[in-house]
Write an enzyme that holds these catalytic residues in place. Structure first.
Site, PDB file in Angstrom:
ATOM      1  N   HIS A 131      -1.441  -2.697   2.274  1.00  0.00           N
ATOM      2  CA  HIS A 131      -0.621  -1.846   3.128  1.00  0.00           C
ATOM      3  C   HIS A 131      -1.025  -1.905   4.595  1.00  0.00           C
ATOM      4  O   HIS A 131      -0.196  -1.611   5.469  1.00  0.00           O
ATOM      5  CB  HIS A 131      -0.678  -0.398   2.649  1.00  0.00           C
ATOM      6  CG  HIS A 131       0.199  -0.136   1.467  1.00  0.00           C
ATOM      7  ND1 HIS A 131      -0.192  -0.397   0.169  1.00  0.00           N
ATOM      8  CD2 HIS A 131       1.466   0.349   1.377  1.00  0.00           C
ATOM      9  CE1 HIS A 131       0.789  -0.074  -0.656  1.00  0.00           C
ATOM     10  NE2 HIS A 131       1.804   0.373   0.047  1.00  0.00           N
ATOM     11  N   GLY A 132      -2.242  -2.265   4.889  1.00  0.00           N
ATOM     12  CA  GLY A 132      -2.598  -2.321   6.302  1.00  0.00           C
ATOM     13  C   GLY A 132      -4.071  -2.558   6.536  1.00  0.00           C
ATOM     14  O   GLY A 132      -4.909  -2.336   5.646  1.00  0.00           O
TER      15      GLY A 132
END
Length: 472
Positions: A324-325
């Protein structure tokens, strides 16, 4: 090009008409047009990103052919591994390089990063199409899929514009064969697609964007807010991210139906889940099943020792968080869900709840309602980590929750009404494929409902916010 933009409102009907009335006589011509339209759609943000997706597509397509050609030789495995490493290396450089350099500098260089950072723009949706391309080469290597020699067909599979930048992350076994055969226009399917697009736009424009205004204000000055305000903002962020991401998926799936293409379902009413295991079977289904099939099961899944089950569970949740990041908050969010999930799988209760909740009743039982509420609270607490800029900020935010004070109310009533309307619609149609999967016989009532949603969107419109998951 945003789904909730004037550009897309003009782009979609033009592509639809050309697809069905100009290019329908030839599958290859239709696929070539899909690639051209998809590259226009993607290049609308930055034309330079087109070279990256083309290179990714070319590598995965070529690796499939080489794997098939040298099936019985060691070179097949070498090509397979090289393609995985190359794709993940590209993803790593664009998405994670600066994060690792900064983390290293904070540990060993007193935070100095002079001349070390690349400061490059993250290509929109790179995590989505990279994983989609990898699913093809992995399935070819495993012998689950015959490689395609049609490069246009493969490029259409990787770049299909409805799901290109935020999913669902399609499997080659499902989507690629659909580009290999002629498509015929199905009126009923197209009408259902339009309903799903409308519902997705409602969730994005009405629910997500209005919740975002409240959430952004509170998080921007969270240290000065009351505990009640912080709790409300945490809850509204849960609905913001759901309305935003599931709204995108609904628009993508509905748009695909207009072109005779069926995409997998990506959300199945996750906030009606009765435990964390059920939540993860209903939330971002395409990513969850990707990690299950390509990471968890190859590691041994749950059919190994308890210690390895713990390891495997943490591996997939940490990878999911990191996907996700590039921030420690996402890893912490993944670890948090692993801790919640572990007791269920170790006790063999991760499949306790399946099917539609309260399937034969209008309302859930008190026990089901309590389980859904507890699951939602646990998910919402985890989303504080997801939303925060740092772990320390998330911890500070949670530590301030018990303090008293009045709630910040600007926009709160509207957000509450919009969220409740969404929940009621999705509860009524929880056995269907989306919130407008209607079974209303009266044409007049259906039209009244559609126009009512459009009117609400018109009055609730704030700004054309980018979809949250574009950053992933």
């Amino acid at each position: 090009m945003l789904f909730n933009s004037i550009e897309f409102a003009l782009f979609l009907p033009v592509v639809f008409l050309l697809y069905w009335f100009v290019f329908r006589r030839s599958v290859r011509a239709q696929n070539l047009f899909v690639v051209a339209a998809s590259y226009l759609f993607y290049g609308w943000w930055d034309w330079r990103f087109l070279f990256l997706i083309a290179f990714t597509s070319l590598c995965s397509w070529g690796s499939g052919l080489l794997i098939e050609r040298y099936r019985t030789r060691p070179v097949a495995k070498a090509v397979h591994v090289l393609n995985i490493v190359l794709n993940l290396a590209i993803l790593g450089v664009f998405k994670y390089y600066d994060f690792f350099v900064t983390s290293f500098a904070n540990l060993f260089l007193h935070g100095r990063t002079d001349g070390l950072l690349l400061n490059i723009i993250l290509p929109v949706g790179i995590s989505f199409y990279t994983f989609q391309a990898l699913s093809y080469s992995i399935d070819v290597y495993r012998g689950k899929l015959e490689p395609t020699r049609d490069i246009v067909q493969f490029f259409a599979f990787v770049s299909f514009f409805p799901q290109l930048v935020a999913g669902p992350i399609e499997r080659a076994t499902n989507l690629l064969p659909q580009f290999a055969k002629p498509r015929t226009f199905d009126y009923a399917q197209a009408v259902d697609g339009m309903r799903q697009i409308l519902w997705g736009l409602f969730k994005k424009i009405v629910v997500a964007d209005n919740c975002a205004a409240y959430v952004d204000y509170v998080y921007g000055a969270y240290s000065t807010q009351s505990g009640l305000t912080l709790a409300i903002a945490a809850v509204l962020f849960a609905f913001q991210i759901y309305g935003d991401f599931s709204g995108y998926s609904d628009i993508a799936i509905g748009t695909s139906k207009l072109f005779g293409i069926k995409l997998m379902r990506n959300f199945d009413n996750p906030y009606f889940s009765r435990d964390i295991a059920e939540f993860w079977r209903r939330w971002h289904i395409s990513l969850t099943t990707w990690f299950r099939d390509y990471v968890y099961i190859p590691l041994g899944g749950s059919r190994v020792s308890k210690a390895k089950v713990v390891r495997n569970t943490f591996v997939i949740f940490l990878l999911s968080g990191f996907w996700h990041g590039a921030n420690w908050t996402f890893l912490a969010w993944g670890a948090y869900h692993a801790v919640l999930f572990l007791p269920l799988i170790l006790l063999g209760r991760n499949r306790k709840f399946t099917g539609v909740v309260a399937e034969d009743r209008l309302l859930p039982s008190w026990s089901d309602f309590g389980r859904m509420l507890l699951t939602f609270i646990l998910v919402t607490v985890g989303l504080v980590l997801f939303r925060a800029d740092s772990i320390s900020q998330a911890w500070h935010y949670l530590a301030l929750l018990p303090q008293g004070g009045a709630a910040y109310t600007e926009g709160l009533v509207a957000c509450t009404v919009y969220v409740l309307l969404m929940l009621v619609m999705e509860w009524i149609h929880r056995a269907g494929n989306h919130g407008l999967d209607l079974h209303i016989r009266s044409t007049a009532l259906r039209i009244l409902l559609y126009y009512s949603l459009i009117v609400i969107m018109f009055f609730a419109y704030t700004n054309s916010e980018a979809f949250i998951y574009f950053q992933f």
